[in-house]
Design a protein around this motif. Sequence first.
Motif, short mmCIF file in Angstrom:
data_model
loop_
_atom_site.label_atom_id
_atom_site.label_comp_id
_atom_site.label_asym_id
_atom_site.label_seq_id
_atom_site.Cartn_x
_atom_site.Cartn_y
_atom_site.Cartn_z
N SER A 1 1.27 6.40 -7.04
CA SER A 1 0.18 7.28 -7.46
C SER A 1 0.64 8.74 -7.49
O SER A 1 0.28 9.49 -8.40
CB SER A 1 -1.03 7.11 -6.55
OG SER A 1 -0.80 7.68 -5.29
N MET B 1 2.09 1.75 -3.45
CA MET B 1 1.02 2.26 -4.31
C MET B 1 0.81 3.76 -4.08
O MET B 1 0.55 4.50 -5.03
CB MET B 1 -0.28 1.52 -4.03
CG MET B 1 -0.32 0.14 -4.58
SD MET B 1 -1.95 -0.55 -4.24
CE MET B 1 -1.54 -2.27 -4.23
N ALA C 1 0.83 -1.20 0.00
CA ALA C 1 0.00 0.00 0.00
C ALA C 1 0.87 1.26 0.00
O ALA C 1 0.55 2.23 -0.68
CB ALA C 1 -0.93 -0.01 1.21
N VAL D 1 -6.72 5.37 -9.18
CA VAL D 1 -6.98 4.00 -8.71
C VAL D 1 -5.94 3.56 -7.69
O VAL D 1 -6.29 3.00 -6.63
CB VAL D 1 -7.02 3.02 -9.91
CG1 VAL D 1 -7.02 1.58 -9.44
CG2 VAL D 1 -8.24 3.30 -10.78
N LEU D 2 -4.66 3.81 -7.96
CA LEU D 2 -3.62 3.42 -7.01
C LEU D 2 -3.78 4.13 -5.67
O LEU D 2 -3.62 3.52 -4.61
CB LEU D 2 -2.23 3.70 -7.60
CG LEU D 2 -1.73 2.74 -8.66
CD1 LEU D 2 -0.41 3.24 -9.23
CD2 LEU D 2 -1.58 1.35 -8.11
N HIS E 1 -7.51 2.56 0.88
CA HIS E 1 -8.36 1.47 1.35
C HIS E 1 -7.57 0.45 2.18
O HIS E 1 -8.09 -0.13 3.12
CB HIS E 1 -9.04 0.78 0.16
CG HIS E 1 -9.93 -0.34 0.55
ND1 HIS E 1 -11.14 -0.13 1.16
CD2 HIS E 1 -9.79 -1.68 0.43
CE1 HIS E 1 -11.71 -1.30 1.40
NE2 HIS E 1 -10.91 -2.26 0.96
N ARG E 2 -6.30 0.26 1.83
CA ARG E 2 -5.45 -0.70 2.55
C ARG E 2 -4.72 -0.06 3.72
O ARG E 2 -3.79 -0.64 4.26
CB ARG E 2 -4.43 -1.31 1.58
CG ARG E 2 -5.05 -2.22 0.57
CD ARG E 2 -4.00 -2.89 -0.25
NE ARG E 2 -4.60 -3.79 -1.23
CZ ARG E 2 -3.91 -4.49 -2.09
NH1 ARG E 2 -2.58 -4.42 -2.11
NH2 ARG E 2 -4.50 -5.27 -2.95
N SER F 1 -6.56 5.30 -4.39
CA SER F 1 -7.75 4.78 -3.73
C SER F 1 -7.48 3.43 -3.07
O SER F 1 -7.89 3.19 -1.94
CB SER F 1 -8.89 4.64 -4.73
OG SER F 1 -9.22 5.89 -5.27
N VAL F 2 -6.77 2.56 -3.78
CA VAL F 2 -6.44 1.25 -3.22
C VAL F 2 -5.51 1.40 -2.02
O VAL F 2 -5.67 0.73 -1.00
CB VAL F 2 -5.83 0.32 -4.30
CG1 VAL F 2 -5.30 -0.96 -3.69
CG2 VAL F 2 -6.86 0.01 -5.37
#
Length: 92
Positions: free
Chosen positions: A25, A21, A18, A46-47, A53-54, A49-50
């Motif tokens: 991003s 990422m 994470a 997207v990166l 989220h993690r 957001s992921v």
Amino acid sequence: MQLTTAAPQRRNAVRRDADGMAVASFVLGLVGLLVFNIFLGPIAIVLASVALHRNTTRRGRAYLGLGLGIADLLVLAAFMSADNTMSWSLGG
């Protein structure tokens, strides 16, 4: 009874991914302001957001990547509306 350390190792690996990422991003969003913003902007979004989220430890960088990804798309929209084409260029 045997205690395993697989769960903490897995958690550390997910957090490390994470964090990567979040940094990716940010970098892609920054580069996307100059080139390939139609591709790099959504990837940065997207990166980020992921990563958020993690539960990344680099939340600030993920938020910057998210903002830059959105800015990439706004820059693309502004340049496209200026000359009514599907691309933009700095030359006249």
